[in-house]
Each structure stands twice: as C-alpha cells, then as structure tokens.
Design a protein around this motif. Structure first.
Motif, PDB file in Angstrom:
ATOM      1  N   TRP A 119      27.616 -32.821 -32.411  1.00 27.34           N
ATOM      2  CA  TRP A 119      28.594 -33.813 -31.938  1.00 27.34           C
ATOM      3  C   TRP A 119      29.304 -33.303 -30.678  1.00 27.34           C
ATOM      4  O   TRP A 119      29.400 -34.006 -29.666  1.00 27.34           O
ATOM      5  N   SER A 120      29.788 -32.075 -30.735  1.00 32.14           N
ATOM      6  CA  SER A 120      30.498 -31.523 -29.584  1.00 32.14           C
ATOM      7  C   SER A 120      29.586 -31.429 -28.364  1.00 32.14           C
ATOM      8  O   SER A 120      29.988 -31.778 -27.250  1.00 32.14           O
ATOM      9  N   GLY A 121      28.344 -30.984 -28.575  1.00 29.61           N
ATOM     10  CA  GLY A 121      27.438 -30.788 -27.442  1.00 29.61           C
ATOM     11  C   GLY A 121      26.893 -32.064 -26.847  1.00 29.61           C
ATOM     12  O   GLY A 121      26.888 -32.246 -25.624  1.00 29.61           O
ATOM     13  N   MET A 122      26.446 -32.972 -27.698  1.00 28.76           N
ATOM     14  CA  MET A 122      25.814 -34.199 -27.189  1.00 28.76           C
ATOM     15  C   MET A 122      26.805 -35.197 -26.617  1.00 28.76           C
ATOM     16  O   MET A 122      26.445 -36.021 -25.777  1.00 28.76           O
ATOM     17  N   SER A 123      28.056 -35.118 -27.045  1.00 32.10           N
ATOM     18  CA  SER A 123      29.020 -36.140 -26.643  1.00 32.10           C
ATOM     19  C   SER A 123      29.398 -36.065 -25.165  1.00 32.10           C
ATOM     20  O   SER A 123      29.998 -36.992 -24.636  1.00 32.10           O
ATOM     21  N   TRP A 124      29.053 -34.980 -24.480  1.00 28.42           N
ATOM     22  CA  TRP A 124      29.376 -34.897 -23.059  1.00 28.42           C
ATOM     23  C   TRP A 124      28.140 -35.095 -22.171  1.00 28.42           C
ATOM     24  O   TRP A 124      28.242 -35.096 -20.951  1.00 28.42           O
ATOM     25  N   GLN A 125      26.967 -35.307 -22.802  1.00 30.12           N
ATOM     26  CA  GLN A 125      25.744 -35.488 -22.028  1.00 30.12           C
ATOM     27  C   GLN A 125      25.689 -36.865 -21.356  1.00 30.12           C
ATOM     28  O   GLN A 125      26.181 -37.846 -21.910  1.00 30.12           O
ATOM     29  N   PRO A 126      25.073 -36.957 -20.188  1.00 30.91           N
ATOM     30  CA  PRO A 126      24.947 -38.256 -19.520  1.00 30.91           C
ATOM     31  C   PRO A 126      23.887 -39.157 -20.132  1.00 30.91           C
ATOM     32  O   PRO A 126      23.887 -40.363 -19.911  1.00 30.91           O
ATOM     33  N   GLY A 127      22.954 -38.603 -20.895  1.00 33.15           N
ATOM     34  CA  GLY A 127      21.895 -39.414 -21.497  1.00 33.15           C
ATOM     35  C   GLY A 127      20.569 -39.236 -20.781  1.00 33.15           C
ATOM     36  O   GLY A 127      20.491 -38.670 -19.692  1.00 33.15           O
ATOM     37  N   SER A 128      19.509 -39.751 -21.395  1.00 35.94           N
ATOM     38  CA  SER A 128      18.154 -39.607 -20.871  1.00 35.94           C
ATOM     39  C   SER A 128      17.646 -40.930 -20.311  1.00 35.94           C
ATOM     40  O   SER A 128      17.995 -42.004 -20.797  1.00 35.94           O
ATOM     41  N   SER A 129      16.823 -40.832 -19.283  1.00 36.07           N
ATOM     42  CA  SER A 129      16.210 -42.031 -18.703  1.00 36.07           C
ATOM     43  C   SER A 129      15.011 -42.503 -19.519  1.00 36.07           C
ATOM     44  O   SER A 129      14.520 -43.616 -19.321  1.00 36.07           O
ATOM     45  N   ASN A 130      14.535 -41.657 -20.438  1.00 36.73           N
ATOM     46  CA  ASN A 130      13.448 -42.026 -21.344  1.00 36.73           C
ATOM     47  C   ASN A 130      14.040 -42.883 -22.452  1.00 36.73           C
ATOM     48  O   ASN A 130      14.793 -42.395 -23.296  1.00 36.73           O
ATOM     49  N   GLU A 131      13.723 -44.168 -22.469  1.00 40.26           N
ATOM     50  CA  GLU A 131      14.382 -45.114 -23.367  1.00 40.26           C
ATOM     51  C   GLU A 131      14.220 -44.742 -24.832  1.00 40.26           C
ATOM     52  O   GLU A 131      15.195 -44.770 -25.601  1.00 40.26           O
ATOM     53  N   ARG A 132      13.020 -44.400 -25.247  1.00 43.33           N
ATOM     54  CA  ARG A 132      12.799 -44.052 -26.653  1.00 43.33           C
ATOM     55  C   ARG A 132      13.486 -42.748 -27.021  1.00 43.33           C
ATOM     56  O   ARG A 132      14.072 -42.622 -28.108  1.00 43.33           O
TER      57      ARG A 132
END
Length: 335
Positions: A119-132
């Motif tokens: 939760w702590s780590g992923m919540s600051w990520q911008p996200g992936s351009s790979n939709e799936r």
C-alpha cells in the motif's frame, strides 16, 4: 480462489488451459515463499520488490530467482531471461494470493505486513501504460489498502469486558474467577490504549506545535510544515490511519505550491535534516526505498529515481503520514 487467466494474458496472448494451470501452481508456491523466512525485514523486502516490478522495473535478483524457480518447476522449458513482464506479473499475483489467503484469526500475520508495504509503495506510483498490467496493479493496491484498513479498524474496536464471575463459597471456582479477572483487565487495557491514541491525537491537533521542527507550524515554511504535520501525527497513532486521522492532518496544512520529491531537497533547505533525522539509521526505511520514498529523501537528500510527479501540500502531508505510520507499525509489530 484468484482467477489468474485474465492476468496471464498480460504476458501470453493466447494461453492454453495447461499453461494457465501450470502458472496457477507456480503462483501458489511463490506466495508461500514470500512468507519464508517469516520476519519483518524479509516481508517488507518482498513488498518493496513487488512495488519495483509493478512500477515498470525488474524484480530484485533474489525475488526474481524465487519466482523463476517456481515457474521452472512446473514448466521446465521456461527461461527467465527476457521474461521480466511474466516474472513481475506472477509476483504480483502471488502477493494477491498471499494477502487473500492470510490467516483470518484476528492475529497479525505475514500477509498484514506485506499488504502494508505494498500500500505504501504502490500508492505513490504514476501507473503503467500497459492497460492489463495497470488493471492488475490497481487491484493489488486496492486489495492491500482495504486489507490494512480493515485490520486497523478491528484493532481500534473497543470491547465490552466480560461479566464478573462470583467466587463460590467453597472457593472451588477460584481458577475461573482469576481467569475472568485477567480477561477483564486485558480488555480494559486494550480499550485504554484506543482512548489514549484519540486523546493524544486531539491534544496535538489543537496545539499547533511541531515536535519534529520544534516550532509552531504557522512559523515554518509551508512545505516543511506540511511534512511535519504528517510525521508528528504519525507518532500519535498506534494503527494505520483512517479518514478521520487524515482530516486532522490536512486541516492545518498551509497554502503553497506543489512540489515533486526530486525538488524537495532544495525546497526544504535546512529543514530536511530535521525532518529526516529519525529515519536515516533505520534499515527498514533505508533498505526499502520504494516503500518509503519520502522518508529516504528526507533522511539522505538523495533523489535519484523518485520520479517527477508533483505533490500538492495536502498530498505531501498525507504521504508523510502514511510512510511514517507504516514504519512505526512495522517496528512495533502492529497494523
């Protein structure tokens, strides 16, 4: 049971039934490996590695080896080289499996700590351009957050003490009376801890004083004040924060311009050292830079790889709150 078939298509466009079954078996084994050895540093390093992979990077070598070994066990022809996306996907699916199948007894488990780190780590990520892949990442993030918040709510629930057991005239039930008294005392101690958390947080909320900066929030630079609000509030919490705690933090956040983590060192100036003083000697923080990106910047002043995304001051305060509470609850073995 987690249906992995839609997610296997992230790295295999047209998987056969046999292919899916083999990956299912591998993912189950990987989930078990994540818990071994079952201690906090290991569990947090697993979460950190999964976060690295979910952000578009490669799994750390030791974690990649664990994943690849389990896949090769069911698919001897598998070669890890050139299959980073498959390794990352299987690691994320294994994390989901681990969290979903964790012990539901109410006692803290390895799954709780992995979920906190993710939760702590992923919540600051911008996200992936790979939709799936992004769909899977968001699912794991939401699952981790919900798992932790549920544990935090349960941990703050006040319980009704057991009714008194009267001592028999012949003292024949003395053991049961002592057991009853012990249960009542334990319940009252637990309830008192919840009360103390609320009292400490409310007194801090109305004081206007920053412990970490040793000055009034109103006298501090806006960016430093925002981060200090999160760090100071974290010291009053015994569990992960819920919406009410966030509201108490952001109500005092001053107005100011958004700032990226890469710009933070220059913006904070001398305040950075004061804000990060408590974390530079903590291996749980310094060895898990993806779980604690802000705390590592504050502690070291090192900003390489932290990204260019900008945080508003309220978001920065909440980021500080989340990371600082995550560290505290891990160190105190709570969630």
């Amino acid at each position: 049971m987690l249906d992995i078939a839609p997610h296997v298509r992230i790295f295999e466009a047209s998987p056969s039934d046999e292919f899916v079954k083999k990956r299912q078996a591998a993912i189950k084994e990987i989930a078990g490996k994540f818990f071994k050895p079952n201690y906090i540093a290991r569990l947090l390093s697993v979460a950190n590695g999964v976060v690295i992979a979910s952000g578009g990077g490669k799994l750390p070598p030791d974690l990649a080896s664990d994943v690849a070994t389990s896949i090769t066990k069911v698919s001897p022809s598998f070669v890890a080289e050139g299959h980073d996306l498959e390794l990352a996907t299987c690691a994320m699916l294994a994390a989901i499996t681990a969290i979903q199948t964790g012990n539901k007894s109410g006692a803290l488990t390895a799954a709780d700590y992995i979920a906190v780190g993710i939760w702590s780590g992923m919540s600051w990520q911008p996200g992936s351009s790979n939709e799936r892949f992004e769909k899977l990442r968001k699912f794991l993030l939401a699952l981790s957050r919900d798992h932790v918040l549920k544990a935090a709510a349960v941990g703050r629930t006040r319980s009704q003490p057991a009714g008194a057991v009267a001592l028999a005239t012949d003292n024949g039930n003395l053991g049961k009376v002592v057991e009853n008294l012990r249960s009542v005392v334990d319940t009252l101690i637990t309830n008192a801890a919840v009360d103390r958390e609320e009292i400490d947080l409310l007194w801090w909320s109305i004081s206007g004083w920053s412990d970490v900066l040793e000055m009034k929030y109103a006298d501090a630079k806006p960016t430093a004040a925002a981060i200090a609000l999160g760090l100071d509030a974290a010291k009053r919490l015994r569990r992960m924060p819920v919406e009410l705690h966030k509201a108490l933090v952001i109500r005092r956040v001053p107005e100011g311009e958004s700032v990226s983590l890469a710009q933070l060192v220059k913006t904070l100036g001398d305040d950075r050292a004061a804000l990060g003083a408590s974390f530079g000697s903590k291996p749980l923080v310094t060895e898990n830079t993806q779980v604690f990106p802000l705390l590592n910047v504050l502690a070291s002043g090192y900003t390489k790889g932290v990204g260019k995304g900008a945080f508003s001051l309220p978001d920065l305060a909440l980021r500080a709150l989340l990371e600082a509470v995550t560290f505290d609850v891990l160190e105190r073995r709570e969630v």
